[in-house]
Design a protein around this motif. Structure first.
Motif, PDB file in Angstrom:
ATOM      1  N   ALA A  41       0.828  -1.210   0.000  1.00 37.12           N
ATOM      2  CA  ALA A  41       0.000   0.000   0.000  1.00 37.12           C
ATOM      3  C   ALA A  41       0.858   1.254   0.000  1.00 37.12           C
ATOM      4  O   ALA A  41       0.555   2.229  -0.709  1.00 37.12           O
ATOM      5  CB  ALA A  41      -0.929  -0.006   1.212  1.00 37.12           C
ATOM      6  N   GLU A  48       0.793   4.220  -2.810  1.00 34.60           N
ATOM      7  CA  GLU A  48       0.514   5.602  -2.412  1.00 34.60           C
ATOM      8  C   GLU A  48       1.648   6.524  -2.855  1.00 34.60           C
ATOM      9  O   GLU A  48       1.404   7.661  -3.298  1.00 34.60           O
ATOM     10  CB  GLU A  48       0.334   5.685  -0.897  1.00 34.60           C
ATOM     11  N   VAL A  54      -5.114  -4.369   1.019  1.00 31.37           N
ATOM     12  CA  VAL A  54      -4.443  -3.266   0.336  1.00 31.37           C
ATOM     13  C   VAL A  54      -5.430  -2.321  -0.339  1.00 31.37           C
ATOM     14  O   VAL A  54      -5.455  -1.121  -0.035  1.00 31.37           O
ATOM     15  CB  VAL A  54      -3.431  -3.796  -0.698  1.00 31.37           C
ATOM     16  N   SER A  67      -7.502  -0.012   1.780  1.00 32.12           N
ATOM     17  CA  SER A  67      -6.755   0.972   2.559  1.00 32.12           C
ATOM     18  C   SER A  67      -6.329   2.171   1.732  1.00 32.12           C
ATOM     19  O   SER A  67      -5.883   3.189   2.289  1.00 32.12           O
ATOM     20  CB  SER A  67      -5.501   0.320   3.166  1.00 32.12           C
ATOM     21  N   LEU A  68      -6.438   2.098   0.414  1.00 32.10           N
ATOM     22  CA  LEU A  68      -5.934   3.182  -0.434  1.00 32.10           C
ATOM     23  C   LEU A  68      -6.927   4.335  -0.470  1.00 32.10           C
ATOM     24  O   LEU A  68      -8.113   4.116  -0.730  1.00 32.10           O
ATOM     25  CB  LEU A  68      -5.653   2.655  -1.855  1.00 32.10           C
TER      26      LEU A  68
END
Length: 325
Positions: free
Chosen positions: A287, A291, A321, A324-325
Motif C-alpha cells: 500500500a 501511495e 491493500v 486501505s488506499l
C-alpha cells in the motif's frame, strides 16, 4: 484516488490461468485488466505466449471491468487498419470498456515473423501513422485513403463500429514518444518512475499536450510494475526471476530470442531487481508503494502478479491493500 489495475502477462501464465486470475483481480477490487501483446515472451523457461486479442474476447465474458492491451506494437506484423477493426469489434462486444494500448514495439514481435527491426525514428514514425490511421477509421464514416511513408489505405472503411470509440493509451518511456501520447491519446503507460518520471517524462507529456491544444489533466498516467508478494521476502524476491531481463534495457535492443533475453536477466544485480520491482512481505508495504507512486502523479498503477502464490496475492490485495488506499 489512485486506481489499482491488474497486468495479465501472457508470457507467464497460460491464457486459461490468466482468465481465472482476471476474475480474482476483479473480485479483489482491481479497476482494470491489462494484458500484454507479444509474439515471443520475455523469457524462455516455463514461458507462455498467448494471443492477446483472442484472450480479450474471452475475458470480456468473464469480468465486468475495463480491458486493455499493454501494449500492442505498431510496427510490421499488425497493419493499423486491422488493429482498428479488431478493437472496434472488441469495444462493440464489451459495453464500450476497451482500451487500445499502443507502442513502438519490440524486436520479439517482428524478427521471428520475418520483418525487419528498424531503428527508433522509423518505429516512432510507424506509431504516429498508426495513430492517424486508427483514429480516422474510427471517426470517419466515408471510405478512407491514406498514403504514408510506412502504411497505406485504399478506400478503407470499418463497417462495424461501437457507439463510442475505444480509448487509446500510448506507452512512452521517453519524451519523443510522449509527444505522440500527448497529441493523440487518452493516456500514456510507462515503466519509468521516481525522478526520471517527475522531472522529465511527466512534464514533457503535459507540455506537449498544451502545445497540441489538449487538456494535460485529461491524459491518464499508468505505471506498470512487476509485483511479488509472499510472507517470506526471499521467496517473493526469487519469484521475480523470470522478469530480471527487463532490468537490463532489453526494451531498446534488437533481442528477439527468449533464450538470449533470459540469459541477459542473469546479469541483474539485487539492487537493480529491488529498485525495479515491487517486492513485499507485508500488505502495508504494498500500500505504501502504491501511495508513493500516486503522489508522483500516476493515476493508475498496473500490477503484474509474479508472486510465488498468485492467488494469495489477490487475496491480500482485496482484503487489506485496496480498501486501505
Amino acid at each position: 484516488m489512485v486506481s489499482v489495475d491488474y497486468m495479465a502477462h501472457q508470457e507467464q501464465y497460460s491464457p486459461s490461468e490468466l482468465l481465472d486470475y482476471a476474475e480474482l483481480a476483479a473480485d479483489a477490487g482491481f479497476d482494470l485488466v491489462w494484458t500484454s501483446d507479444h509474439f515471443h515472451p520475455w523469457f524462455h523457461t516455463d514461458a507462455e505466449a498467448g494471443f492477446a486479442w483472442s484472450w480479450m474476447g474471452a475475458a470480456g465474458e468473464r469480468v465486468d471491468v475495463p480491458l486493455g492491451t499493454c501494449v500492442t506494437p505498431a510496427t510490421g506484423h499488425y497493419h493499423p487498419g486491422v488493429v482498428a477493426q479488431a478493437f472496434a469489434t472488441l469495444q462493440e462486444m464489451n459495453d464500450e470498456r476497451v482500451i487500445l494500448g499502443l507502442s513502438t514495439g519490440e524486436a520479439m514481435n517482428e524478427t521471428p515473423l520475418g520483418f525487419d527491426w528498424p531503428e527508433y525514428p522509423e518505429r516512432r514514425d510507424r506509431l504516429e501513422e498508426s495513430l492517424e490511421i486508427i483514429t480516422r477509421l474510427w471517426d470517419e464514416d466515408e471510405f478512407v485513403d491514406y498514403d504514408g511513408d510506412r502504411f497505406r489505405l485504399n478506400d478503407a472503411r470499418l463497417y462495424t463500429k461501437p457507439e463510442t470509440r475505444p480509448e487509446i493509451h500510448v506507452a512512452a518511456n521517453g519524451p519523443s514518444t510522449a509527444r505522440l501520447a500527448a497529441r493523440y491519446a487518452d493516456g500514456f503507460i510507462t515503466v519509468i518512475k521516481d525522478e526520471e518520471f517527475t522531472d522529465r517524462l511527466h512534464p514533457a507529456v503535459r507540455r506537449y499536450a498544451e502545445e497540441a491544444g489538449n487538456d494535460p489533466d485529461a491524459i491518464e498516467t499508468t505505471l506498470l510494475v512487476i509485483a511479488s508478494y509472499a510472507d517470506d521476502y526471499e521467496d517473493a524476491y526469487e519469484a521475480t526471476r523470470p522478469w530480471w531481463a527487463t532490468t537490463q534495457n532489453v526494451f531498446d535492443r534488437a533481442m528477439a530470442n527468449p533464450r538470449d533475453i533470459e540469459r541477459e536477466g542473469e546479469k541483474a544485480t539485487r539492487e537493480q531487481v529491488e529498485s525495479k520491482f515491487l517486492i513485499a512481505d507485508s500488505p502495508e508495504e504494498v500500500a505504501a508503494k502504491i501511495e508513493g507512486w500516486s503522489e508522483m502523479g500516476f493515476d493508475r498503477v498496473a500490477l503484474a502478479n509474479t508472486s510465488p502464490d498468485p492467488e494469495r496475492f489477490f487475496e491480500v490485495m482485496g482484503d487489506e491493500v485496496v480498501p486501505s488506499l
